[in-house]
Enzyme design. Sequence first.
Site, PDB file in Angstrom:
ATOM      1  N   CYS A 536      10.531  10.078  -9.751  1.00 42.04           N
ATOM      2  CA  CYS A 536       9.912  10.701 -10.921  1.00 42.04           C
ATOM      3  C   CYS A 536       8.855  11.730 -10.492  1.00 42.04           C
ATOM      4  CB  CYS A 536       9.346   9.637 -11.852  1.00 42.04           C
ATOM      5  SG  CYS A 536       9.014  10.258 -13.524  1.00 42.04           S
ATOM      6  N   HIS A 663      14.097   6.284 -12.666  1.00 42.60           N
ATOM      7  CA  HIS A 663      13.399   5.147 -12.049  1.00 42.60           C
ATOM      8  C   HIS A 663      14.421   4.080 -11.642  1.00 42.60           C
ATOM      9  CE1 HIS A 663       9.107   6.066 -12.981  1.00 42.60           C
ATOM     10  NE2 HIS A 663       9.659   6.817 -13.931  1.00 42.60           N
ATOM     11  N   GLU A 665      14.114   1.598  -9.811  1.00 51.80           N
ATOM     12  CA  GLU A 665      13.540   0.257  -9.616  1.00 51.80           C
ATOM     13  C   GLU A 665      13.757  -0.653 -10.815  1.00 51.80           C
ATOM     14  OE1 GLU A 665       9.920   2.814 -10.978  1.00 51.80           O
ATOM     15  OE2 GLU A 665      11.814   3.076  -9.905  1.00 51.80           O
TER      16      GLU A 665
END
Length: 692
Positions: A536, A663, A665
């Site tokens: 990001c 993202h 994650e």
Amino acid sequence: RALAAMATTQPTTVGEVVVTRDLDEGGIELTVHFAALPTPRVYAYPLTDTLSQFFRELAVDVALQPDAVELVATSGSTMSKGMAHSFAWKPGRQLRIGQALLRLSFVEAGVDSDSQLLRRPTSSKLPTISSDRAPMKYVVVTGGVVSGLGKGVTASSLGVLLKQAGYRVTSIKIDPYLNVDAGLMSPFEHGEVFVLDDGGEADLDLGNYERFVNLSLTRDHNITTGKIYKSCIERERRGDYLGKTVQVVPHVTDCIMEWIERVAHLPTDGAEGPPDCCVIELGGTVGDIESSPFVEALRQFQFRVGRENMCFFHVSLVPIIGVVGEEKTKPTQHSVQQLRAAGLTPDFLVCRSGAPLSSATKRKLALFCHVPPEHCLGVHDVSNIYRVPLLLNHQGTTKRLLSRLDLIPRVGSIEKHLAAEWVSLAELVDSLTVPVCIAVVGKYTGLSDAYLSVNKSLLHASFAVERRLRIEWIDSSHLDEAAKATDRAAYDLAWTALASAHGILVPGGFGIRAVEGKIAAARYARENKKPFLGICLGFQLAVIEFARNVLNIPTAHSTELDESCPTPLVIFMPEGSRTQMGGTMRLGSRRTMLKSPKCATAKLYNGATAFDERHRHRYEVNPDYVQQLESAGLEFVGRDTTGERMEVFEIADHPYYIGCQFHPEFKSRPLKPSPLFLGLLQAAAKASTAAL
């Protein structure tokens, strides 16, 4: 004689173990070819059995002690004998007998040759629940004494146990704060903002639920006071209350109960039909003013759905005071008194402590808190969080919870596999010894919860490469040249830590503070061939760094950080709002299209040229500069479905230098790590091996 000779030399590969898995029968055959055995010997076990019996039997057959037989990971770590066979046998691992190493080869019985060795059961194998079904069961987790005791991990662990018992599970988190969602809350105040597929910005505990129980939740699974009051006010403005005086009881409590009941029946595991059980976590501690409407709603809800369909777990603290280590029960007693005064009676106590609780303490808590002694569960600090469900199950929680809810275990081959897999995961985490170090460069490093999903994703990837992860948290402000003059010691320490790490990660963030340090970290990784992942804002800053130092555009910047910059490499997205902050970013699951299946990103995604990841950003790479950047070597291999918005870049002549606008994650799982994190750890593990 052969064994004696081997004992005086370094380990050498002198034999083979042929691993044959029969997925249909749920068994495994291990054919051992070894000089100390007169003929190859076959050992057969259920897939869910642990390695310990095999180690014992093989040691007897080769006339060695049981601890002379070990399974060795690719990194050199010794695997625990508590692992299940379904989890233990992977390509690259070796069996050690004394000083001899036996390589592994694999034969799959009844599956295609190109299928993966370890296949997790998918949600499509779960039965579809018909309309003629049992009533929904609710498990409520409350907390007392202090916050931060681990209600989220407890709720997630209960979900794991129910899933292993054969029941489909969903989760709800209740946050009593007045915010509509977590989107505008500071990471220092509340930890990270967890983004869901539908774009919901939620509490980080929803990430725990998704990772533990393998769910995909929605924004409605995070209930806040702001959402409830907003719903009630909208109803009042529409005239839904027909002129009545709108009050907390019954209107607000009715809204809470209706919300819970509606959301609990939404499928979140990929299968059709509603789940069987819903685990609800009530945030905060009992007695907080803001949580009182939710406590009252839950009190009423038990009569609405039937007390037999609802079970309450209360998480409390049992501090150990003084040098003699006396366990104090009074805080928990008072907490339970408050809970019962509000009309809720806990069925189970989850007692947090630094060490295992004594039986006498459990009996005392049972006496004063109106619960059976066997329902007083001691949850002490453990070596890793994956042992928490095992700790609860070891105390009989699964059996007693099912009995309390009038449920019968539905344990088949899938459920046995899930249970064995979880035990093996906990054993694997404690078995890893060979280190790998990742430097995380950010400005919220003082609070690890601010990067919780990044932390977990790095851990998941480290499990896959079989390394013990060490994260070096580096405050990006200390890498800035300004810090060199103001705090030289912190500056030198930060750069030393960055240089000694095996890989560098720059996560997302907002605002101008400390961005120059992140840009410096990206430059260091690029110029020194250090494995790098930018997420990001980290992705955007790496683009700015490349423009400044490769394209020689010193004024390159982002309009987020400098609205008047003459060379805006990163710009505000046209569809964004400059007046309304909450919920106006580009949020949720979006598709990324890759230019070629030969790029590094496609290989990490198993050859896929399109995939969905979760986003959270207002700014994007300026398309006017893309051609210039690509001609200099920064290739944007991934774009959105329009081809206009940049999603992923790579640098070809670098061991691993990748940035992504999304993202990754948020979709990582313990046994299925995010591909980009896995790539970073693979490159970092290679770098650490080279350093050694």
